[in-house]
Design a protein around this motif. Structure first.
Motif, PDB file in Angstrom:
ATOM      1  N   VAL A  79     -75.367   0.418  24.564  1.00  0.00           N
ATOM      2  CA  VAL A  79     -76.057   0.448  24.869  1.00  0.00           C
ATOM      3  C   VAL A  79     -77.664   1.832  24.870  1.00  0.00           C
ATOM      4  N   GLU A  80     -78.369   1.504  25.617  1.00  0.00           N
ATOM      5  CA  GLU A  80     -79.376   2.243  25.544  1.00  0.00           C
ATOM      6  C   GLU A  80     -80.296   1.665  27.130  1.00  0.00           C
ATOM      7  N   VAL A  81     -80.217   3.080  27.899  1.00  0.00           N
ATOM      8  CA  VAL A  81     -80.513   3.275  28.968  1.00  0.00           C
ATOM      9  C   VAL A  81     -81.923   3.399  28.960  1.00  0.00           C
ATOM     10  N   SER A  82     -83.158   3.658  29.989  1.00  0.00           N
ATOM     11  CA  SER A  82     -84.199   4.307  29.884  1.00  0.00           C
ATOM     12  C   SER A  82     -84.274   4.886  31.714  1.00  0.00           C
ATOM     13  N   SER A  83     -84.330   5.679  31.847  1.00  0.00           N
ATOM     14  CA  SER A  83     -84.972   7.294  33.016  1.00  0.00           C
ATOM     15  C   SER A  83     -86.032   7.674  33.616  1.00  0.00           C
ATOM     16  N   GLU A  84     -85.905   7.833  34.645  1.00  0.00           N
ATOM     17  CA  GLU A  84     -87.127   9.010  34.475  1.00  0.00           C
ATOM     18  C   GLU A  84     -86.910   9.903  33.991  1.00  0.00           C
ATOM     19  N   SER A  85     -85.315  10.528  33.897  1.00  0.00           N
ATOM     20  CA  SER A  85     -86.006  12.269  32.944  1.00  0.00           C
ATOM     21  C   SER A  85     -84.097  12.010  32.825  1.00  0.00           C
ATOM     22  N   ALA A  86     -83.728  12.782  32.096  1.00  0.00           N
ATOM     23  CA  ALA A  86     -82.156  12.829  30.957  1.00  0.00           C
ATOM     24  C   ALA A  86     -81.359  12.379  32.720  1.00  0.00           C
ATOM     25  N   LEU A  87     -80.147  12.188  32.097  1.00  0.00           N
ATOM     26  CA  LEU A  87     -78.836  11.309  32.989  1.00  0.00           C
ATOM     27  C   LEU A  87     -77.671  12.067  32.438  1.00  0.00           C
ATOM     28  N   ASP A  88     -77.299  12.265  33.602  1.00  0.00           N
ATOM     29  CA  ASP A  88     -75.961  13.124  33.854  1.00  0.00           C
ATOM     30  C   ASP A  88     -74.581  12.382  32.491  1.00  0.00           C
ATOM     31  N   ALA A  89     -74.780  13.006  32.020  1.00  0.00           N
ATOM     32  CA  ALA A  89     -73.522  12.255  30.559  1.00  0.00           C
ATOM     33  C   ALA A  89     -72.109  11.794  31.640  1.00  0.00           C
ATOM     34  N   ASP A  90     -71.859  12.330  32.402  1.00  0.00           N
ATOM     35  CA  ASP A  90     -70.164  12.430  33.310  1.00  0.00           C
ATOM     36  C   ASP A  90     -70.464  10.893  34.519  1.00  0.00           C
ATOM     37  N   ALA A  91     -72.355  11.464  34.751  1.00  0.00           N
ATOM     38  CA  ALA A  91     -72.556   9.814  35.628  1.00  0.00           C
ATOM     39  C   ALA A  91     -72.660   8.460  34.680  1.00  0.00           C
ATOM     40  N   VAL A  92     -73.056   8.583  33.512  1.00  0.00           N
ATOM     41  CA  VAL A  92     -73.340   7.320  32.553  1.00  0.00           C
ATOM     42  C   VAL A  92     -71.485   6.760  32.250  1.00  0.00           C
ATOM     43  N   ALA A  93     -70.709   7.500  32.076  1.00  0.00           N
ATOM     44  CA  ALA A  93     -69.299   7.670  32.261  1.00  0.00           C
ATOM     45  C   ALA A  93     -68.525   6.983  32.791  1.00  0.00           C
ATOM     46  N   ASN A  94     -68.778   7.789  33.820  1.00  0.00           N
ATOM     47  CA  ASN A  94     -67.685   7.001  35.131  1.00  0.00           C
ATOM     48  C   ASN A  94     -68.523   5.542  34.876  1.00  0.00           C
ATOM     49  N   ALA A  95     -69.728   5.312  35.111  1.00  0.00           N
ATOM     50  CA  ALA A  95     -70.738   3.811  35.681  1.00  0.00           C
ATOM     51  C   ALA A  95     -70.027   3.386  34.611  1.00  0.00           C
ATOM     52  N   VAL A  96     -69.601   3.284  33.592  1.00  0.00           N
ATOM     53  CA  VAL A  96     -69.141   2.127  32.232  1.00  0.00           C
ATOM     54  C   VAL A  96     -67.391   2.739  32.494  1.00  0.00           C
ATOM     55  N   THR A  97     -66.971   3.351  33.574  1.00  0.00           N
ATOM     56  CA  THR A  97     -65.128   3.094  32.960  1.00  0.00           C
ATOM     57  C   THR A  97     -65.247   2.664  33.968  1.00  0.00           C
ATOM     58  N   GLU A  98     -65.673   2.038  35.280  1.00  0.00           N
ATOM     59  CA  GLU A  98     -66.530   1.773  36.939  1.00  0.00           C
ATOM     60  C   GLU A  98     -66.613   0.394  36.283  1.00  0.00           C
ATOM     61  N   ALA A  99     -67.158  -0.559  35.119  1.00  0.00           N
ATOM     62  CA  ALA A  99     -67.236  -1.332  34.739  1.00  0.00           C
ATOM     63  C   ALA A  99     -66.068  -1.897  33.840  1.00  0.00           C
ATOM     64  N   GLY A 100     -64.962  -0.915  33.880  1.00  0.00           N
ATOM     65  CA  GLY A 100     -63.769  -1.410  32.882  1.00  0.00           C
ATOM     66  C   GLY A 100     -64.190  -1.159  31.193  1.00  0.00           C
ATOM     67  N   TYR A 101     -65.011  -0.736  31.205  1.00  0.00           N
ATOM     68  CA  TYR A 101     -65.372  -0.547  29.226  1.00  0.00           C
ATOM     69  C   TYR A 101     -64.811   1.466  29.245  1.00  0.00           C
ATOM     70  N   GLN A 102     -64.848   1.749  28.349  1.00  0.00           N
ATOM     71  CA  GLN A 102     -65.269   3.343  27.493  1.00  0.00           C
ATOM     72  C   GLN A 102     -65.914   3.054  27.065  1.00  0.00           C
ATOM     73  N   LEU A 103     -66.896   4.686  27.134  1.00  0.00           N
ATOM     74  CA  LEU A 103     -68.122   4.937  27.020  1.00  0.00           C
ATOM     75  C   LEU A 103     -67.672   6.093  25.783  1.00  0.00           C
ATOM     76  N   VAL A 104     -67.684   5.821  24.488  1.00  0.00           N
ATOM     77  CA  VAL A 104     -67.151   5.935  23.552  1.00  0.00           C
ATOM     78  C   VAL A 104     -67.602   7.469  23.016  1.00  0.00           C
ATOM     79  N   ARG A 105     -69.568   7.506  22.929  1.00  0.00           N
ATOM     80  CA  ARG A 105     -70.348   8.348  22.550  1.00  0.00           C
ATOM     81  C   ARG A 105     -71.348   8.265  23.785  1.00  0.00           C
TER      82      ARG A 105
END
Length: 68
Positions: free
Chosen positions: A42-68
């Motif tokens: 998964v490649e994410v473009s953003s205006e600035s660096a993202l909070d890793a926890d926010a990305v992990a939570n979004a992936v979890t909300e979708a029903g999957y697991q962030l590996v790294r």
């Protein structure tokens, strides 16, 4: 602009990729999300660096697991 790469496990179809894409796109500052279901990349473009926890939570909300 910042580009971050992640690995997500459990995606097997286009619907999976769409769910992950939609959840990550809701994070403030995200400008684009590309998902490769074959590799789980998964490649994410953003205006600035993202909070890793926010990305992990979004992936979890979708029903999957962030590996790294």
């Amino acid at each position: 602009m910042t580009v971050s790469n992640y690995l997500v496990s459990g995606m097997t179809c286009g619907h999976c990729a769409s769910s992950v894409r939609e959840e990550i796109a809701e994070i403030a500052g995200v400008t684009g999300v590309e998902v490769d279901i074959r590799t789980g990349a998964v490649e994410v473009s953003s205006e600035s660096a993202l909070d890793a926890d926010a990305v992990a939570n979004a992936v979890t909300e979708a029903g999957y697991q962030l590996v790294r």
